[in-house]
Design a protein around this motif. Structure first.
Motif, PDB file in Angstrom:
ATOM      1  N   GLU A 191       0.836  -1.207   0.000  1.00 57.54           N
ATOM      2  CA  GLU A 191       0.000   0.000   0.000  1.00 57.54           C
ATOM      3  C   GLU A 191       0.868   1.253   0.000  1.00 57.54           C
ATOM      4  OE1 GLU A 191      -2.497  -0.058   3.418  1.00 57.54           O
ATOM      5  OE2 GLU A 191      -3.687  -1.756   2.724  1.00 57.54           O
TER       6      GLU A 191
ATOM      7  N   LEU B  40       2.469   1.905  -3.304  1.00 60.55           N
ATOM      8  CA  LEU B  40       1.596   2.495  -4.321  1.00 60.55           C
ATOM      9  C   LEU B  40       1.480   4.009  -4.158  1.00 60.55           C
ATOM     10  CD1 LEU B  40      -1.314  -0.123  -4.459  1.00 60.55           C
ATOM     11  CD2 LEU B  40       0.605   0.146  -6.020  1.00 60.55           C
ATOM     12  N   GLU B  41       1.790   4.499  -2.954  1.00 61.15           N
ATOM     13  CA  GLU B  41       1.724   5.946  -2.733  1.00 61.15           C
ATOM     14  C   GLU B  41       2.937   6.659  -3.299  1.00 61.15           C
ATOM     15  OE1 GLU B  41      -0.941   7.421  -1.573  1.00 61.15           O
ATOM     16  OE2 GLU B  41      -1.785   5.401  -1.541  1.00 61.15           O
TER      17      GLU B  41
ATOM     18  N   THR C 287      -6.190  -5.277   1.982  1.00 59.11           N
ATOM     19  CA  THR C 287      -5.519  -5.152   0.680  1.00 59.11           C
ATOM     20  C   THR C 287      -5.086  -6.525   0.177  1.00 59.11           C
ATOM     21  OG1 THR C 287      -4.740  -2.983   1.350  1.00 59.11           O
ATOM     22  CG2 THR C 287      -3.601  -4.014  -0.498  1.00 59.11           C
TER      23      THR C 287
ATOM     24  N   GLN D 224      -8.390   1.457  -8.344  1.00 63.35           N
ATOM     25  CA  GLN D 224      -8.060   2.810  -8.820  1.00 63.35           C
ATOM     26  C   GLN D 224      -6.605   3.138  -8.562  1.00 63.35           C
ATOM     27  OE1 GLN D 224      -9.897   4.785 -10.653  1.00 63.35           O
ATOM     28  NE2 GLN D 224     -11.497   3.188 -10.609  1.00 63.35           N
ATOM     29  N   ARG D 225      -6.133   2.735  -7.374  1.00 66.89           N
ATOM     30  CA  ARG D 225      -4.729   3.033  -7.051  1.00 66.89           C
ATOM     31  C   ARG D 225      -3.800   2.216  -7.944  1.00 66.89           C
ATOM     32  NH1 ARG D 225      -4.576   2.078  -0.784  1.00 66.89           N
ATOM     33  NH2 ARG D 225      -2.424   2.816  -0.936  1.00 66.89           N
TER      34      ARG D 225
ATOM     35  N   ARG E 242      -3.188   3.589 -11.511  1.00 63.99           N
ATOM     36  CA  ARG E 242      -2.235   4.689 -11.682  1.00 63.99           C
ATOM     37  C   ARG E 242      -0.846   4.163 -12.048  1.00 63.99           C
ATOM     38  NH1 ARG E 242      -1.279   7.548  -7.016  1.00 63.99           N
ATOM     39  NH2 ARG E 242      -2.746   6.462  -5.662  1.00 63.99           N
ATOM     40  N   HIS E 243      -0.581   2.910 -11.645  1.00 62.69           N
ATOM     41  CA  HIS E 243       0.773   2.369 -11.863  1.00 62.69           C
ATOM     42  C   HIS E 243       0.814   1.363 -12.993  1.00 62.69           C
ATOM     43  CE1 HIS E 243       2.182   4.290  -8.201  1.00 62.69           C
ATOM     44  NE2 HIS E 243       1.053   3.877  -7.624  1.00 62.69           N
TER      45      HIS E 243
END
Lengths: 509, 395
Positions: free
Chosen positions: B259, B262-263, B320, B372-373, B376-377
């Motif tokens: 998690e 991913l930030e 997660t 969604q997260r 982004r990657h």
């Protein structure tokens, strides 16, 4: 008339002559039991004597026939209130046989405690006793005065009661047969004594004549009989005596009384031994006969009473004998041809020279035949012992077992024909040994330990290496524990500054 | 006073650090001394071999053939840095005479020692892990001695016999408390040193952890997932054969680190590798339930750890971990199922049961947010699937 329940710890009472005992129960010096009939009183004595000793009550016990003001008659038994436990027992048994129990000391008796009032009752309004009454009892709803009419002695009551026949009472156990008395008619006495002596029954005997106070008794005729005290009478002799006229068997009931075997006195005589004077011995016969013999019984051992034959005209002088060593009467053991039927073959003694043949047979025999056989190689030959019939090995001298471990050649017998136990003792044979008789030479012995199973013995010794197991598991590492060493006061003395180098970002290596 | 030889340090500190035993923490080690020790390593072959043997024993449970390695200068520096960090919790360092300046000096020296270059070399990574495998399990016995007139506390030291003599008469009582990683290496002074040290040994961070330890930085450790043997060893170590709650602790920790990853701005390939690894861990949970009496029964593990009643006790990252296959099926379906799972029908069935049960227990919002997260990657137009066979045109 009202009774009040006594409270716990209460010490003052209206009823004269009563006091709380250590348990707080109201108790006078005596307990008074009233029964409608004499049978009720006897039933109470009977029950009480079977549970406890009457002896402790006998000192102040009285049985009184009483009359009430209305003319009804009752039997009143007065016993000393030795303790509230004894009184409790008396109360329980009196209620069981339909009587009532009261406690008091002289003239006023109040109801003894029951379940409703565990500490007893107190009579609150005791008035003056009506004239002519000897004593009064205070119950729940009534107060009853009694006038004494006459007293009945306990001993008299005891001797007036008939002994009762017990069903199966003549079959006595070993303990009951320990102490018995035989009343034997004079004519039978010699024979019985001789019979007992021959059967090794320990006994003492004495001749007794029952006491009599009647002037009408025939003083000339001897009514005496032989009383024999026997110990441990065998059952068969007891049965014989019980069935023989002229012999009566009695069982001891206390130290000074005996009751006929098969009968029982309604009151347990052992519990009221003090009634019987030590100078008397009471014999309770069937049919209400009670003989009072002078006591204590002085008896003589029957071994001294057996008949003696004396021949004075042919005196026998003692002869002199000289001692000497005992002559040997031993007979040499021999083997002789047996006339009996053939016995089961359990072993064979194979000459050492025939060992190779045995080997060949072992190769040929199926494993089932080999199983259970044991073998010992001795200098006298190879001894093979089988668990079953051993005739599968047609070699050597076949043998049978005379006694366990005692082997004799087949078709032969040991003479003289003594028992195997005697033979074994003479040979020094014992468990763990095998003794073998041979047709040639002396018998020999082999210890059981030297036998091996034939299956095992038939294999040559094999060399077997022992493999060691290796544990490939990783060792569990010990716990890493920080231990702070002493560093002294100047551990940081001269500790240099860290170099001023850039820490980030480090390069790849 | 004669200067200590490196063989003393190897015997008293490094070997127990690897294989267990008593780690003796003495005076802090200056940089110059460590540099001198590097030169002395050639003269301490006996102690060196003992340490390397112990490291081989540690790795023997991890890989089939542990690689050959020898303790080198950078590992010596890491051990010396750890030693200096442990000195910061030495009772001598808590005296009034120990000034803040001295403390800073030691912290900086320890930081300098552990700031060795990061390494992605398989052998070096395994060697460093073998050296520091016990880091999270270091403990210290603190003894409190109380007697009729007073009391004294001895941190990692034996109380002197004069204080424990005549126990009955002086009413001596000894209480031993065990101090672990939290109080030794997670205190403010030592935490930066340990965080720096742990980045140098990513394998240790993947295999083991402590609640007080700094979180995993996936970018430093993702290269290990590309080594199939090590990845398998890590996966098996993370899913132990114990109770349900203990089974998910390690995977949930890695999912929490995912998690965090991913930030940041990680490489796409790294995100894919970690996501695939976490999906593989999900498959291992299914594999552990193949012997259930009813093949279609609900998973007791998921029922236990994801139940609504236990929502407050869920470790971070657990949602997660279990939501990831669902989220990946929305973003990149190839990653959402471990390859080859269809070849085992029983396993495929359990996988479907797990996914259905997870969807019931976790809300769609959780799955959608994660998807969604991930979007982004993970680029929607991904590279060609290497498993696809390209049909060559007939010439």
């Amino acid at each position: 008339m009202a009774l009040e329940h006594v409270a716990q710890g209460q010490t003052r009472f209206f009823t004269p002559g009563v006091a709380p005992d250590p348990r707080g129960i109201l108790l006078g010096r005596y307990c008074l039991m009233t029964f409608a009939t004499l049978e009720g009183a006897v039933s109470w004595f009977r029950l009480y004597s079977s549970e406890a000793s009457l002896d402790e009550l006998l000192a102040n016990l009285s049985i009184v026939k009483c009359r009430t003001a209305l003319g009804s008659r009752e039997i009143v038994v007065q016993i000393p209130a030795v303790s509230s436990y004894a009184a409790d027992r008396s109360a329980r048994l009196a209620r069981l046989v339909g009587g009532a129990i009261y406690t008091g000391t002289s003239k006023h008796f109040v109801k003894y405690r029951d379940d409703r009032s565990p500490f007893g009752y107190d009579a609150v309004d005791i008035g003056a006793m009506p004239a002519g009454n000897d004593f009064m009892v205070h119950g729940d709803e009534f107060a009853q005065g009694y006038i004494r009419e006459g007293e009945l002695g306990f001993a008299r009551l005891l001797f007036r009661l008939s002994i009762r026949k017990l069903p199966g009472g003549d079959r006595l156990g070993p303990d009951d047969r320990g102490e018995l008395y035989l009343a034997v008619a004079r004519g039978l006495a010699d024979g019985i004594i001789r019979y007992l002596w021959r059967n090794r029954v320990e006994a003492q005997a004495g001749l007794f004549t029952p006491g009599s106070s009647s002037a009408f008794d025939d003083q000339v005729r001897d009514r005496g009989y032989m009383l024999i005290h026997v110990h441990g009478l065998p059952e068969r002799i007891l049965a014989l005596f019980l069935g023989t006229p002229g012999i009566d068997v009695f069982r001891a009931a206390g130290a000074n009384a005996a009751v006929a075997v098969g009968y029982e006195h309604p009151i347990d005589l052992a519990s009221c031994a003090s009634v019987f004077s030590p100078e008397t011995f009471h014999v309770f016969w069937p049919n209400d006969r009670v003989d009072v013999l002078p006591g204590p019984l002085t008896l003589s051992d029957i071994s001294d009473l057996t008949r003696v034959d004396l021949e004075l005209d042919r005196p026998k002088d003692p002869q002199q004998h000289t001692g000497g060593p005992a002559e040997s009467i031993g007979v040499e053991l021999k083997l002789a041809a047996s006339m009996g039927p053939p016995r089961r073959v359990v072993a064979t003694l194979i000459p050492v020279a025939h060992g190779s043949r045995l080997k060949r047979i072992l190769f040929a025999l199926p494993p089932v035949s080999l199983r259970g056989h044991r073998v010992a190689a001795t200098d006298r030959g190879i001894l093979v012992i089988g668990s079953e019939n051993l005739d599968v090995i047609p070699l050597g001298q076949l043998m049978y077992e005379l006694a366990p471990g005692l082997l004799v050649p087949l078709g032969m017998d040991v003479v003289p024909r003594v028992s195997p136990e005697v033979l074994a003792r003479a040979l020094g044979h014992s468990a763990g040994l095998v003794t073998v008789f041979t047709t040639e030479g002396h018998p020999f012995q082999v210890s059981e330990g030297s036998f091996a199973t034939l299956e095992r013995r038939s294999l040559a010794k094999l060399e077997v290496d022992r493999a060691e197991s290796v544990d490939y598991a990783a060792d569990v590492s010990a716990e890493a524990q920080v231990v702070n060493d002493a560093v002294g006061r100047f551990a940081l003395w001269g500790f240099p500054d860290a170099p001023d180098r850039k820490l980030l970002p480090p390069g790849e290596k | 006073m004669p200067k200590a030889h490196v063989r003393d340090f190897l015997t008293a500190f490094v070997k127990p650090l690897v294989g267990g035993g008593e780690l003796h923490v003495g005076a802090p080690i200056p940089l110059a001394e460590v540099e001198r020790w590097e030169g002395e390593l050639d003269n301490a072959s006996v102690e060196l071999v003992a340490v390397d043997d112990a490291r081989h024993a540690v790795l023997s449970t991890l890989v089939c053939r542990p690689p050959a390695f020898v303790l080198e200068g950078d590992e010596l520096c890491l051990a010396a840095g750890l030693h200096n960090a442990l000195f910061l919790v030495h009772p001598r360092a808590e005296l009034w005479s120990f000034s803040d300046k001295q403390r800073r000096k030691i912290i900086e020296t320890a930081l300098a020692l552990v700031s060795q270059p990061l390494s992605r070399n398989r052998t070096r990574v395994m060697a460093r892990h073998a050296l520091l495998n016990n880091l999270f399990h270091l403990s210290r016995n603190d003894t409190t001695v109380s007697w009729w007139t007073g009391r004294a506390r001895f941190q990692g030291q034996k109380p002197p016999p004069r204080l424990t003599a005549w126990k009955g008469m002086r009413r001596v009582r000894e209480e031993v408390t065990v101090v672990d990683f939290d109080e030794l290496l997670a205190v403010p002074d030592t935490a930066p040193v340990i965080a720096t040290l742990l980045r140098r040994t990513p394998l240790t961070q993947l295999l083991d952890s402590h609640p007080g330890a700094p979180p995993l930085h996936w970018e430093d450790a993702v290269f290990l997932l590309r080594d199939s043997e090590l990845a398998r060893a890590i996966a098996y170590r993370l899913v132990p054969d114990t109770g349900h709650r203990e089974q998910v602790v390690g995977p949930a920790r890695l999912a929490a680190a995912f998690e965090q990853m991913l930030e940041r701005a990680p490489d796409e390939a790294d995100v894919r590798a970690v996501a695939a690894f976490l999906v593989h861990l999900n498959a291992l949970f299914c594999l552990g339930e193949l012997n259930l009496r009813e093949a279609g029964a609900k998973s007791p593990l998921i029922s236990t750890v994801l139940s609504a009643e236990a929502a407050g006790q869920r470790p971070r990252g657990l949602a997660t971990l279990f939501a990831l296959p669902g989220a990946l099926s929305l973003v990149d379906p190839r990653l959402s199922i471990p390859p080859g799972i269809e070849s085992l029908p029983a396993l495929a069935k359990r996988w479907m049961v797990h996914r259905q049960q997870t969807a019931e227990l976790l809300s769609d919002a959780v799955v959608d947010a994660l998807a969604q997260r991930l979007k982004r990657h993970l680029k929607p137009e991904s590279r060609r699937d290497p498993s696809e066979v390209i049909a060559l045109p007939n010439s």
